[in-house]
Design an enzyme around this catalytic site. Structure first.
Site, short mmCIF file in Angstrom:
data_model
loop_
_atom_site.label_atom_id
_atom_site.label_comp_id
_atom_site.label_asym_id
_atom_site.label_seq_id
_atom_site.Cartn_x
_atom_site.Cartn_y
_atom_site.Cartn_z
N SER A 297 -0.80 -31.07 1.96
CA SER A 297 -1.19 -32.43 1.55
C SER A 297 -2.00 -33.08 2.67
O SER A 297 -2.51 -32.39 3.55
CB SER A 297 0.04 -33.25 1.18
OG SER A 297 -0.33 -34.45 0.55
N ASN A 298 -2.14 -34.40 2.62
CA ASN A 298 -2.89 -35.12 3.65
C ASN A 298 -2.28 -36.52 3.81
O ASN A 298 -1.34 -36.87 3.10
CB ASN A 298 -4.38 -35.18 3.29
CG ASN A 298 -4.59 -35.86 1.96
OD1 ASN A 298 -4.36 -37.05 1.80
ND2 ASN A 298 -4.99 -35.08 0.95
N HIS A 299 -2.84 -37.31 4.72
CA HIS A 299 -2.25 -38.60 5.11
C HIS A 299 -2.67 -39.78 4.25
O HIS A 299 -2.41 -40.92 4.62
CB HIS A 299 -2.60 -38.91 6.56
CG HIS A 299 -1.86 -38.05 7.54
ND1 HIS A 299 -0.50 -38.04 7.63
CD2 HIS A 299 -2.30 -37.17 8.45
CE1 HIS A 299 -0.13 -37.20 8.57
NE2 HIS A 299 -1.21 -36.65 9.09
#
Ligand code: CTP
Ligand code: CA
Length: 224
Positions: free
Chosen positions: A33-35
């Site tokens: 995933s990512n932030h």
């Protein structure tokens, strides 16, 4: 900015917004995933609703509450997000893709939890569907807006996305230097085929209203 909101200029229009990150499963307990916080997308959905639109907000996993008057659909993966968009895009007038969709997913997610071995691990990844690119290609009548977070060559990369994905508008922001992911303030450089505008640094709620105002302007320039 105020005018678009006072006159409910998007009344009778359906706006679809994607927001937040996606999660791509590696196994039942792990993901890529990512932030992305989803804040910009939720602010855009709120601003579109304030301008009178019927808004569908398709969101990856975030910890935000749903803006008043917005229909929210929660999804996890890029594939889920693609399916959710396809279910509502039929009668859409405007599609705003703020989601930080993972570009890759595991080619073979494990059915059981992966066990640690003595060696390193090489993951085999495949590309996720380009949700925005597909909408722009299949539905040229929908006004499409993309987001581009870049660390360098903002205008060059943003204009490349505008052309490659055949979008109507790209909102680009510089990440790093205290701007971008996880930060309350943001600034946007917005590009379209024959123009551009700088939306100056402001809290995301205010910036979202300025962006909706510009989208309305460009949308009605195409739909007089
Ligand atoms: N986007 C999408 N589906 C994807 C990837 C991106 O809908 N699988 C959308 C994003 O929501 C954003 C726009 O496309 O509005 C641009 O995303 P970005 O990640 O900047 O573009 P990419 O084409 O993935 O290029 P890169 O990551 O290499 O910069
Ligand atoms: Ca990407």
């Amino acid at each position: 900015v105020v005018q678009a909101f006072k006159s409910a200029v998007l009344a009778g229009r359906h706006v679809v917004v994607t927001a937040g990150p996606t999660r791509e499963a590696l196994d039942p307990v792990r993901y890529l995933s990512n932030h992305s916080s989803g804040r910009m997308g939720f602010a855009v959905a709120r601003a579109a609703a304030e301008a009178g639109a019927c808004v569908t907000l398709i969101s990856g996993p975030v910890t935000l509450s749903t803006p008043a008057g917005v229909e929210r659909v929660d999804v996890t993966s890029a594939a889920d997000m693609e399916a959710a968009v396809n279910r509502v895009i039929d009668d859409a007038d405007i599609f705003i893709a703020t989601a930080a969709v993972a570009d890759y997913r595991s080619a073979q997610p494990a059915a059981q939890k992966m066990k640690k071995s003595t060696d390193g691990l090489i993951l085999s990844l495949e590309k996720t569907p380009d949700i925005l690119g597909q909408v722009a290609e299949r539905r040229p009548d929908v006004f499409t807006v993309g987001f581009a977070a870049e660390t360098e060559q903002l205008e060059t990369y943003a204009r490349a996305k505008l052309t490659r994905k055949r979008l109507d508008l790209v909102a680009a922001n510089q990440v790093g230097d205290g701007l971008g992911f996880g930060v309350e303030d943001n600034a946007l450089s917005v590009y379209w085929a024959d123009g551009s505008r700088e939306l100056e640094r402001a809290p995301k709620e205010q910036l979202a209203r300025a962006l909706i105002t510009l989208i309305v302007e460009r949308f009605y320039a195409q739909h007089p």
